[in-house]
Design a protein around this motif. Structure first.
Motif, PDB file in Angstrom:
ATOM      1  N   HIS A   1       0.822  -1.207   0.000  1.00 39.41           N
ATOM      2  CA  HIS A   1       0.000   0.000   0.000  1.00 39.41           C
ATOM      3  C   HIS A   1       0.862   1.266   0.000  1.00 39.41           C
ATOM      4  N   VAL A   2       1.922   1.261   0.777  1.00 39.47           N
ATOM      5  CA  VAL A   2       2.804   2.426   0.838  1.00 39.47           C
ATOM      6  C   VAL A   2       3.486   2.634  -0.510  1.00 39.47           C
ATOM      7  N   GLU A   3       3.975   1.563  -1.114  1.00 34.72           N
ATOM      8  CA  GLU A   3       4.646   1.681  -2.411  1.00 34.72           C
ATOM      9  C   GLU A   3       3.669   2.122  -3.495  1.00 34.72           C
ATOM     10  N   THR A   4       2.451   1.593  -3.467  1.00 34.92           N
ATOM     11  CA  THR A   4       1.435   1.989  -4.444  1.00 34.92           C
ATOM     12  C   THR A   4       1.107   3.469  -4.299  1.00 34.92           C
ATOM     13  N   TYR A   5       0.913   3.913  -3.060  1.00 30.07           N
ATOM     14  CA  TYR A   5       0.616   5.325  -2.811  1.00 30.07           C
ATOM     15  C   TYR A   5       1.766   6.207  -3.300  1.00 30.07           C
ATOM     16  N   ALA A   6       2.987   5.787  -3.044  1.00 25.53           N
ATOM     17  CA  ALA A   6       4.149   6.569  -3.472  1.00 25.53           C
ATOM     18  C   ALA A   6       4.204   6.666  -4.992  1.00 25.53           C
ATOM     19  N   ARG A   7       3.935   5.560  -5.690  1.00 29.01           N
ATOM     20  CA  ARG A   7       3.935   5.582  -7.160  1.00 29.01           C
ATOM     21  C   ARG A   7       2.833   6.490  -7.691  1.00 29.01           C
ATOM     22  N   LEU A   8       1.638   6.399  -7.097  1.00 33.48           N
ATOM     23  CA  LEU A   8       0.527   7.234  -7.549  1.00 33.48           C
ATOM     24  C   LEU A   8       0.825   8.712  -7.308  1.00 33.48           C
ATOM     25  N   THR A   9       1.367   9.016  -6.156  1.00 30.87           N
ATOM     26  CA  THR A   9       1.703  10.399  -5.832  1.00 30.87           C
ATOM     27  C   THR A   9       2.756  10.930  -6.796  1.00 30.87           C
ATOM     28  N   ASP A  10       3.751  10.106  -7.105  1.00 31.28           N
ATOM     29  CA  ASP A  10       4.804  10.496  -8.044  1.00 31.28           C
ATOM     30  C   ASP A  10       4.219  10.723  -9.433  1.00 31.28           C
TER      31      ASP A  10
ATOM     32  N   SER B   1       2.290  13.989  -9.499  1.00 31.85           N
ATOM     33  CA  SER B   1       3.224  15.119  -9.479  1.00 31.85           C
ATOM     34  C   SER B   1       3.850  15.339 -10.855  1.00 31.85           C
TER      35      SER B   1
END
Length: 78
Positions: A56-65, A68
């Motif tokens: 979940h953390v990695e998915t959120y980070a990819r989506l946020t990136d 951006s």
């Protein structure tokens, strides 16, 4: 003075963390002693939850990136 207050707060947090760890360990040992689960079952569940959280953390980070990068590509209308 602010440094002293910060150090005191950190010491308080460390004490709370130790207390919470002690309580959690005690509860786990009582539940194991009562036969509700084994240490191995607990380790398995911990690994499972860690994998899920990491995903979940990695998915959120990819989506946020991605968002951006997309926002950086959009040209202002002005």
């Amino acid at each position: 003075m602010k440094e002293v207050q910060l150090i005191a707060k950190l010491a308080d947090l460390q004490e709370v963390g130790y207390h919470n760890t002690l309580v959690l360990h005690s509860v786990i040992e009582l539940l194991v002693a009562k036969g509700l689960f084994t240490h191995e079952e607990l380790r398995t569940k911990m690994t499972e939850l860690d994998s899920q959280l990491t995903f979940h953390v990695e998915t959120y980070a990819r989506l946020t990136d991605a968002v951006s990068k997309r926002q950086a590509q959009i040209k202002p209308l002005l």
